[in-house]
Design a protein around this motif. Structure first.
Motif, PDB file in Angstrom:
ATOM      1  N   GLY A 123       6.553 -11.599  22.367  1.00  0.00           N
ATOM      2  CA  GLY A 123       7.085 -10.675  21.371  1.00  0.00           C
ATOM      3  C   GLY A 123       7.681  -9.420  21.958  1.00  0.00           C
ATOM      4  N   GLU A 124       7.070  -8.905  23.009  1.00  0.00           N
ATOM      5  CA  GLU A 124       7.529  -7.635  23.549  1.00  0.00           C
ATOM      6  C   GLU A 124       8.790  -7.783  24.409  1.00  0.00           C
ATOM      7  N   SER A 125       8.734  -8.761  25.328  1.00  0.00           N
ATOM      8  CA  SER A 125       9.848  -8.888  26.279  1.00  0.00           C
ATOM      9  C   SER A 125      10.893  -9.902  25.846  1.00  0.00           C
ATOM     10  N   GLY A 126      10.498 -10.846  24.992  1.00  0.00           N
ATOM     11  CA  GLY A 126      11.418 -11.900  24.594  1.00  0.00           C
ATOM     12  C   GLY A 126      11.493 -13.031  25.596  1.00  0.00           C
ATOM     13  N   ASN A 127      10.621 -13.009  26.602  1.00  0.00           N
ATOM     14  CA  ASN A 127      10.636 -14.062  27.620  1.00  0.00           C
ATOM     15  C   ASN A 127       9.954 -15.327  27.108  1.00  0.00           C
ATOM     16  N   TYR A 128      10.447 -16.471  27.593  1.00  0.00           N
ATOM     17  CA  TYR A 128       9.849 -17.749  27.206  1.00  0.00           C
ATOM     18  C   TYR A 128       8.461 -17.871  27.832  1.00  0.00           C
ATOM     19  N   MET A 129       7.509 -18.369  27.064  1.00  0.00           N
ATOM     20  CA  MET A 129       6.137 -18.500  27.575  1.00  0.00           C
ATOM     21  C   MET A 129       5.802 -19.971  27.761  1.00  0.00           C
ATOM     22  N   ASP A 161      17.261 -23.242  25.917  1.00  0.00           N
ATOM     23  CA  ASP A 161      17.192 -22.127  26.842  1.00  0.00           C
ATOM     24  C   ASP A 161      16.813 -20.848  26.089  1.00  0.00           C
ATOM     25  N   GLY A 162      15.952 -20.046  26.714  1.00  0.00           N
ATOM     26  CA  GLY A 162      15.468 -18.842  26.051  1.00  0.00           C
ATOM     27  C   GLY A 162      16.548 -17.834  25.725  1.00  0.00           C
ATOM     28  N   LYS A 163      17.682 -17.903  26.398  1.00  0.00           N
ATOM     29  CA  LYS A 163      18.710 -16.887  26.185  1.00  0.00           C
ATOM     30  C   LYS A 163      19.953 -17.430  25.481  1.00  0.00           C
ATOM     31  N   SER A 164      19.892 -18.630  24.963  1.00  0.00           N
ATOM     32  CA  SER A 164      21.037 -19.131  24.222  1.00  0.00           C
ATOM     33  C   SER A 164      20.584 -19.627  22.852  1.00  0.00           C
ATOM     34  N   PHE A 165      21.404 -19.403  21.867  1.00  0.00           N
ATOM     35  CA  PHE A 165      20.997 -19.705  20.501  1.00  0.00           C
ATOM     36  C   PHE A 165      22.105 -20.448  19.779  1.00  0.00           C
ATOM     37  N   GLY A 166      21.687 -21.239  18.802  1.00  0.00           N
ATOM     38  CA  GLY A 166      22.663 -22.023  18.057  1.00  0.00           C
ATOM     39  C   GLY A 166      23.424 -21.179  17.049  1.00  0.00           C
ATOM     40  N   GLN A 167      24.413 -21.812  16.459  1.00  0.00           N
ATOM     41  CA  GLN A 167      25.241 -21.108  15.482  1.00  0.00           C
ATOM     42  C   GLN A 167      24.423 -20.709  14.251  1.00  0.00           C
ATOM     43  N   MET A 168      23.468 -21.581  13.879  1.00  0.00           N
ATOM     44  CA  MET A 168      22.670 -21.311  12.672  1.00  0.00           C
ATOM     45  C   MET A 168      21.919 -19.994  12.790  1.00  0.00           C
ATOM     46  N   GLU A 169      21.298 -19.754  13.944  1.00  0.00           N
ATOM     47  CA  GLU A 169      20.539 -18.525  14.139  1.00  0.00           C
ATOM     48  C   GLU A 169      21.461 -17.307  14.090  1.00  0.00           C
ATOM     49  N   ARG A 170      22.650 -17.491  14.609  1.00  0.00           N
ATOM     50  CA  ARG A 170      23.598 -16.377  14.627  1.00  0.00           C
ATOM     51  C   ARG A 170      23.994 -16.015  13.196  1.00  0.00           C
ATOM     52  N   ILE A 171      24.246 -17.032  12.389  1.00  0.00           N
ATOM     53  CA  ILE A 171      24.614 -16.791  10.986  1.00  0.00           C
ATOM     54  C   ILE A 171      23.457 -16.097  10.268  1.00  0.00           C
ATOM     55  N   GLY A 195       7.608  -7.837  17.234  1.00  0.00           N
ATOM     56  CA  GLY A 195       8.587  -8.496  18.095  1.00  0.00           C
ATOM     57  C   GLY A 195       8.429 -10.009  18.058  1.00  0.00           C
ATOM     58  N   SER A 196       7.180 -10.474  17.961  1.00  0.00           N
ATOM     59  CA  SER A 196       6.967 -11.924  17.911  1.00  0.00           C
ATOM     60  C   SER A 196       7.548 -12.511  16.632  1.00  0.00           C
ATOM     61  N   VAL A 197       7.499 -11.732  15.546  1.00  0.00           N
ATOM     62  CA  VAL A 197       8.094 -12.207  14.284  1.00  0.00           C
ATOM     63  C   VAL A 197       9.617 -12.284  14.449  1.00  0.00           C
ATOM     64  N   ALA A 198      10.189 -11.199  14.960  1.00  0.00           N
ATOM     65  CA  ALA A 198      11.648 -11.159  15.129  1.00  0.00           C
ATOM     66  C   ALA A 198      12.116 -12.244  16.099  1.00  0.00           C
ATOM     67  N   THR A 218      14.852 -17.243  17.492  1.00  0.00           N
ATOM     68  CA  THR A 218      14.897 -18.473  18.292  1.00  0.00           C
ATOM     69  C   THR A 218      14.514 -19.713  17.493  1.00  0.00           C
ATOM     70  N   ASN A 219      14.119 -19.505  16.228  1.00  0.00           N
ATOM     71  CA  ASN A 219      13.695 -20.616  15.367  1.00  0.00           C
ATOM     72  C   ASN A 219      12.530 -21.391  15.995  1.00  0.00           C
ATOM     73  N   THR A 220      11.603 -20.655  16.577  1.00  0.00           N
ATOM     74  CA  THR A 220      10.426 -21.274  17.186  1.00  0.00           C
ATOM     75  C   THR A 220       9.163 -20.583  16.660  1.00  0.00           C
ATOM     76  N   LEU A 221       8.010 -21.065  17.099  1.00  0.00           N
ATOM     77  CA  LEU A 221       6.749 -20.452  16.687  1.00  0.00           C
ATOM     78  C   LEU A 221       5.976 -20.003  17.929  1.00  0.00           C
ATOM     79  N   PHE A 222       5.924 -18.725  18.165  1.00  0.00           N
ATOM     80  CA  PHE A 222       5.141 -18.143  19.250  1.00  0.00           C
ATOM     81  C   PHE A 222       5.442 -18.738  20.627  1.00  0.00           C
ATOM     82  N   GLN A 223       6.664 -19.175  20.835  1.00  0.00           N
ATOM     83  CA  GLN A 223       7.004 -19.706  22.160  1.00  0.00           C
ATOM     84  C   GLN A 223       7.620 -18.636  23.058  1.00  0.00           C
ATOM     85  N   TYR A 224       7.924 -17.497  22.456  1.00  0.00           N
ATOM     86  CA  TYR A 224       8.502 -16.394  23.224  1.00  0.00           C
ATOM     87  C   TYR A 224       7.606 -15.167  23.093  1.00  0.00           C
TER      88      TYR A 224
END
Lengths: 280, 369
Positions: free
Chosen positions: B174-180, B2-12, B158-161, B166-172
Motif C-alpha cells: 500500500g505504501e510503496s506500490g511495489n509488488y509483493m 507487471d506491477g507497473k503496467s495497467f490495462g485500458q479498463m483501469e485507466r478508464i 494506499g492498499s485500497v487505492a 491494479t484490479n488485484t487484492l493485496f498483491q501490492y
C-alpha cells in the motif's frame, strides 16, 4: 523475565491515559460502582475486575510479548472507561437535589478532566484543510504531475521525489504517483529533531556511503530536497537515474533553480509553497 | 501482470474517479444506503431467528453481520489471487439478494418500527435530543476533518487505492506500490479495507473521501449508539442514559490521549484500529453485560458469536483481545453461577478468533499465502 518487565503494565498504564486524571477518574468510577451498586451491579463489577486482572496482568504480557507487545496498550481499549466515568457522573448528579451542589460537582469534574498536560484535544487534533484530509499543496502538486502524466500518455506509475510527507500525501491523492525516496531514510534522518544534529547525521552518512550501500543513491536525493549538505551535479544526476525519478517537488526557499537546470531537470510548474521539476 | 503496467479498463476507471471525486452528495447517499443496509441485515437476522429486538440493536448487529459475510467471500478470493472486479461482482450479487430479502421482511414490520420510534422518543426530553444531535454533529465534524497523514494512512488507504488501480487484492504494498511475493495476512486477514475498495470501485469514489466521510461517520454513529446501549447496564433510568450519552460525547471533545479509543476514533477513524477500539470492544462489552444479567438467553450468545466472528474481518487488532474478554467474562460467569455450560458457550464464541489466529500463524510460518 527481567525485573523491569514486571512493572511493564504499570508503566504502560501511566502513559495510557496520557494524563493521570483520567486514570483517577476511572478508578473513582469503578470504586463508586462497587460501593453504591446493588446485587446485580456487583456482578457486573466482578466482570470488570476479572477483565482488569487478566489484561493488566503480566501473564498476558508474557504470553503476547512475541506477538505484538509494541501495541499492547490497545488491550486497554476493552474497558469503556469514558462511558463508565460519564455514567457515574450522571448518577452522582441525579442524586443531588441542591442546584449549587450540582454546579460544584460539574465544575470539579470539568476541572479534573481538563488538567491534561497538553491541553484539550481540540488543540492537538489538527484540522485538515479539506475533506481529503491532506494538504492543499499536495493536491495541487499531484494535479500538475497527473496532467503531465496524461499529456505524455504514460501507462504506468510515475515517481515523484519530495519530502516524505509530501510523497505520501500525493500518493494518497493519486496512486499513480509513487514515492521517490524510501521511508527508512526518512526515518533515520527525521527522528533527529535538532537541525544541527540532523545535518551532522546526514553529512556523516554521506561520508561513509559506499556504492553497495542501500542509501548510496537515496541520500543525495534526500540532501537536495531537504537542503542539507552539498551534492555534486554528477552524483545527483546519477541518483535520479538510478532511482528512476520522473518529477522533483522541492519547497520554495530550498530549491536551487540553477542547480536543477544544470542537472537536466526542467521547470514543470509551481504552487504557493513548492516548485515542480520534470527530470529529462 | 507487471506491477507497473495497467490495462485500458483501469485507466478508464481512474479517469472516472478523477471526474466524480468532487461529487460530495454521492458519498452522502452511499453513507445512507450503507446504514440502511446494516439495519436491514440486522433485522433479517432477527426475523430468521425470531428474535424481538429494537432498531438500535438490529443496526449494530447488522454491521457485524455485513462485514462477517463480506469476509466469507473476500478471504477465499484474496487467498486464490482473484481480481477486485471478481470480488465486486460476487459481493454485489450477495449483498443485493440479502438486502432485497431484508426489505421484504422489513415492509411487513413497518408498524412495529413506527411504534418503537414513538416509544423511544419522549417529548419532554426534546432539549436533550437536541443537545445530543448537536454534540454528535460536532464530533462528526471533528472526526471527518481531522488531519492525519502518516505511514499508517499511507499503507492502509494506499492498499485500497492500489487494489483499485491494479484490479488485484493485496498483491501490492500500500505504501510503496511495489509488488509483493505472496499475501501478507498481517494486513490482508481483515477484509475491511477491501470492502472500501469494492465500494470505491463500484461507485467510482475517491478512496480518501470515502474513508474520511463515509467510514468515519459510520464509526462515530455506531460508537454513540453502543455507548448508549452500554449505559443501560449501569444506569437504569432511561433519562439518565441519555444524559450519560451527552456527557460521554462532551468528554470525547475534551479527552486528550492517543491511548484512549475515543481520541483514536476522532483522530484516525478511517482505520480498522479505530473500529477495534470504538466499535468491536464496546459491542463485546455491551453483549457481555446483557449475557451477565441474562445468561440463559441464547439470543445474546448468538449475537456475541456474530460479533466475535466479525471482529477480525473488521479489525485484525481484535484478534487476541476479543477472546481474552470473552474468556475472562465467561469464566467469571461460570464460577458465579456454578454452570460449566457457559464456558462451552464462551468457547464457541472464541472459536472464530482461534481459527483466524491459526490461519495468521500459518501465514507467518509461510505455509499458506
Amino acid at each position: 523475565m527481567r525485573m523491569g518487565e514486571w512493572f511493564y503494565f504499570w508503566n504502560i498504564g501511566q502513559s495510557y491515559f496520557g494524563n493521570v486524571c483520567y486514570l483517577l477518574l476511572f478508578l473513582f468510577a469503578a470504586v463508586y460502582l462497587f460501593v453504591m451498586a446493588k446485587k446485580n451491579k456487583t456482578k457486573l463489577f466482578l466482570v470488570y475486575i476479572s477483565i482488569v486482572f487478566v489484561v493488566f496482568g503480566n501473564l498476558t504480557y508474557v504470553v503476547l510479548n512475541d506477538l505484538y507487545a509494541a501495541t499492547m496498550y490497545r488491550q486497554f481499549w476493552i474497558l469503556p472507561a469514558t462511558m463508565i466515568i460519564a455514567c457515574v457522573f450522571v448518577d452522582i448528579i441525579s442524586k443531588r437535589k441542591n442546584i449549587w451542589e450540582r454546579v460544584m460537582i460539574v465544575a470539579l469534574f470539568l476541572l479534573i478532566l481538563t488538567q491534561g498536560g497538553t491541553g484539550l484535544n481540540i488543540h492537538t487534533i489538527e484540522k485538515a484543510e479539506n475533506y481529503y484530509g491532506i494538504n492543499k499543496e499536495a493536491i495541487r502538486c499531484a494535479k500538475i504531475i497527473e496532467k503531465d502524466r496524461q499529456k505524455k500518455g504514460t501507462e504506468g506509475d510515475v515517481r515523484a521525489l519530495s519530502t516524505y510527507d509530501m510523497q505520501i500525501q500525493m500518493r494518497l491523492y493519486n496512486a499513480y504517483i509513487d514515492e521517490g525516496t524510501c521511508q527508512d531514510l526518512w526515518y533515520i534522518t527525521e527522528r533527529f529533531t535538532a537541525t544541527e544534529e540532523l545535518e551532522n547525521k546526514v553529512v556523516g552518512l554521506a561520508e561513509t556511503m559506499t556504492e553497495d550501500c542501500w542509501y548510496y543513491y537515496q541520500l543525495p536525493l534526500y540532501q537536495v530536497i531537504s537542503g542539507i549538505g552539498v551534492v555534486s551535479e554528477e552524483v545527483y544526476v546519477e541518483a535520479l537515474k538510478q532511482q528512476q525519478i520522473d518529477y522533483v517537488v522541492i519547497g520554495k526557499g530550498i530549491e536551487d533553480a540553477d542547480f536543477m537546470m544544470r542537472s537536466g531537470c526542467s521547470f514543470l510548474g509551481e504552487t504557493d509553497a513548492y516548485v515542480l521539476y520534470e527530470v529529462q | 501482470m507487471d506491477g507497473k503496467s495497467f490495462g485500458q479498463m483501469e485507466r478508464i476507471t481512474y479517469i472516472n474517479i478523477q471526474k466524480r471525486k468532487g461529487d460530495f452528495m454521492l458519498y452522502i447517499i452511499i453513507l445512507l444506503a450503507l446504514m440502511m443496509i446494516f439495519y436491514l441485515w440486522g433485522h433479517l437476522l432477527s426475523v430468521i431467528f425470531r428474535i424481538k429486538h429494537d432498531v438500535v440493536s438490529e443496526w449494530i448487529i447488522g454491521i457485524f453481520l455485513y462485514f462477517g459475510l463480506f469476509q466469507c467471500i473476500y478471504f477465499p478470493a484474496v487467498m486464490t489471487h482473484q481480481s477486485l472486479q471478481m470480488l465486486c461482482i460476487a459481493w454485489c450479487i450477495v449483498a443485493t439478494v440479502i438486502t432485497l430479502i431484508g426489505i421484504v421482511c422489513s415492509v411487513r414490520e413497518i408498524e412495529s418500527f413506527r411504534a418503537f420510534r414513538v416509544r423511544a422518543l419522549e417529548p419532554n426530553l426534546w432539549f436533550i435530543y437536541l443537545g445530543c444531535g448537536f454534540m454528535f454533529c460536532i464530533l462528526l465534524y471533528k472526526a471527518v476533518t481531522a488531519h492525519d497523514v502518516g505511514w499508517d494512512a499511507a499503507a492502509y488507504y494506499g492498499s485500497v487505492a492500489e487494489s483499485i488501480k491494479t484490479n488485484t487484492l493485496f498483491q501490492y504494498d500500500g505504501e510503496s506500490g511495489n509488488y509483493m511475493e505472496g499475501i501478507n495476512l498481517h494486513f490482508a486477514i481483515s477484509g475491511f479495507y477491501m470492502h472500501s475498495a469494492v465500494v470505491c470501485k463500484v461507485f467510482s469514489l475517491h478512496v480518501l473521501l470515502f474513508q474520511n466521510v463515509v467510514v468515519r461517520t459510520i464509526l462515530i454513529f455506531s460508537n454513540c449508539l453502543l455507548m448508549y446501549q452500554i449505559s443501560g447496564g449501569i444506569l437504569k433510568e432511561k433519562n439518565n442514559r441519555i444524559y450519560a450519552l451527552l456527557v460521554y460525547m462532551a468528554m470525547c471533545m475534551i479527552i486528550n490521549s492517543d491511548r484512549m479509543p475515543e481520541y483514536f476514533m476522532l483522530m484516525r477513524g478511517g482505520e480498522t484500529k479505530a473500529y477495534c477500539g470504538a466499535m468491536v470492544y464496546p459491542a463485546i462489552v455491551w453483549l457481555l453485560i446483557n449475557i451477565f444479567f441474562n445468561a440463559e438467553s441464547k439470543k445474546w450468545w448468538g449475537y456475541l458469536l456474530v460479533v466475535a466472528f466479525a471482529s477480525v474481518p473488521i479489525s485484525a487488532s481484535s484478534l487476541v483481545g476479543v477472546p481474552i474478554v470473552i474468556g475472562a467474562v465467561t469464566l467469571v460467569l461460570a464460577i458465579y453461577n456454578k454452570c460449566v455450560r457457559y464456558l462451552l458457550y464462551g468457547g464457541i464464541c472464541c472459536m472464530p478468533n482461534v481459527i483466524w489466529g491459526g490461519i495468521y500463524l500459518l501465514n507467518m510460518r509461510g505455509y499458506i499465502g
